[in-house]
Write a protein that holds these residues in place. Structure first.
Motif, short mmCIF file in Angstrom:
data_model
loop_
_atom_site.label_atom_id
_atom_site.label_comp_id
_atom_site.label_asym_id
_atom_site.label_seq_id
_atom_site.Cartn_x
_atom_site.Cartn_y
_atom_site.Cartn_z
N ASP A 99 0.78 -1.26 -0.10
CA ASP A 99 -0.22 0.16 0.05
C ASP A 99 0.87 1.32 0.02
N TRP A 100 2.05 1.17 -0.64
CA TRP A 100 2.83 2.39 -0.74
C TRP A 100 3.71 1.91 -2.05
N PHE A 101 4.41 3.12 -2.59
CA PHE A 101 5.36 2.78 -3.67
C PHE A 101 6.57 2.29 -3.27
N VAL A 102 6.90 0.92 -3.88
CA VAL A 102 8.30 0.24 -3.48
C VAL A 102 8.78 -0.17 -4.47
N ARG A 103 10.09 -0.88 -4.29
CA ARG A 103 10.70 -1.31 -5.32
C ARG A 103 10.64 -2.64 -5.72
N LEU A 104 11.09 -3.47 -6.70
CA LEU A 104 10.95 -4.81 -6.91
C LEU A 104 11.96 -5.54 -6.03
N ASP A 105 11.66 -5.53 -4.66
CA ASP A 105 12.47 -6.21 -3.59
C ASP A 105 11.62 -6.91 -2.61
N PRO A 106 11.53 -8.21 -2.42
CA PRO A 106 10.51 -8.96 -1.71
C PRO A 106 10.45 -8.46 -0.39
N SER A 107 11.55 -8.00 0.43
CA SER A 107 11.56 -7.56 1.39
C SER A 107 10.60 -5.97 1.99
N GLU A 108 10.39 -5.69 0.53
CA GLU A 108 9.30 -4.46 0.68
C GLU A 108 7.83 -4.58 0.57
N PHE A 109 7.41 -5.66 0.39
CA PHE A 109 5.99 -6.28 0.13
C PHE A 109 5.45 -6.96 1.56
N LYS A 110 4.51 -6.18 1.82
CA LYS A 110 3.79 -6.95 3.12
C LYS A 110 2.92 -7.88 2.80
N TYR A 111 2.16 -7.72 1.60
CA TYR A 111 1.14 -8.89 1.29
C TYR A 111 1.47 -9.83 0.17
N TRP A 112 1.37 -11.23 0.53
CA TRP A 112 1.82 -12.29 -0.62
C TRP A 112 0.47 -13.13 -0.78
N GLY A 113 0.46 -13.53 -1.83
CA GLY A 113 -0.47 -14.86 -2.53
C GLY A 113 0.09 -16.19 -1.93
N GLN A 114 -0.46 -17.11 -2.13
CA GLN A 114 0.00 -18.54 -1.86
C GLN A 114 1.13 -18.97 -3.03
N GLY A 115 0.67 -18.43 -4.33
CA GLY A 115 1.92 -18.87 -5.24
C GLY A 115 1.16 -19.62 -6.45
N THR A 116 1.38 -19.84 -7.61
CA THR A 116 1.24 -20.65 -8.61
C THR A 116 2.41 -21.16 -9.43
N GLN A 117 2.27 -22.69 -9.69
CA GLN A 117 3.28 -23.07 -10.24
C GLN A 117 3.27 -22.86 -11.74
N VAL A 118 4.69 -22.66 -12.39
CA VAL A 118 4.72 -22.49 -13.96
C VAL A 118 5.97 -23.37 -14.00
N THR A 119 5.60 -24.34 -15.01
CA THR A 119 6.70 -25.34 -15.18
C THR A 119 6.95 -25.26 -16.93
N VAL A 120 8.25 -25.07 -17.21
CA VAL A 120 8.55 -25.15 -18.67
C VAL A 120 9.37 -26.21 -18.97
N SER A 121 8.99 -27.05 -19.67
CA SER A 121 9.83 -28.18 -20.35
C SER A 121 10.64 -27.79 -21.43
N SER A 122 11.80 -28.50 -21.57
CA SER A 122 12.96 -28.27 -22.60
C SER A 122 12.54 -29.19 -23.89
#
Length: 122
Positions: A99-122
């Protein structure tokens, strides 16, 4: 309480495309940041891209030109269009909100989702 919820992960071959979406309910600040991070097994969480409510976007060098972030602060949603995917893009992708302007640094973010998996096969 801000609660980001991700959707849209999956498995694709190298060179393919995927679109991730995030809904960040509860974000009311007029100076806000929404971002995507990713974390591969055994590696630290790294920034992918962010967008701010004053119209700025930032991309990690590894995804610039391949990924496009689209924030919508009226709806508090965030999408990530991923093209020309590489096996090294394989990771769990997280949506984060501030809820503020922050940098692309995980330590600056307070709120997080649970995540979604992305898998790219060669």
């Amino acid at each position: 309480q801000v609660r980001p919820v991700e959707s849209g992960g999956g498995s694709v071959p190298a060179g393919g495309s995927l679109r991730l979406s995030c809904a960040a309910s509860g974000l009311t600040s007029t100076k806000a940041t929404l971002a995507w991070f990713r974390q591969a097994p055994g590696k630290e969480r790294e920034g992918v891209a962010l967008g701010t409510s004053d119209g700025r976007t930032t991309y990690a060098g590894s995804v610039k030109g391949r990924f496009t972030i689209s924030p919508d602060f009226r709806k508090n949603t965030l999408s990530l269009e991923m093209n020309s995917l590489l096996p090294e893009d394989t990771a769990n992708y997280y949506c984060a909100a501030s809820d503020w302007f922050v940098r692309l640094d995980p330590s600056e973010f307070k709120y997080w989702g649970q995540g979604t998996q992305v898998t790219v096969s060669s």
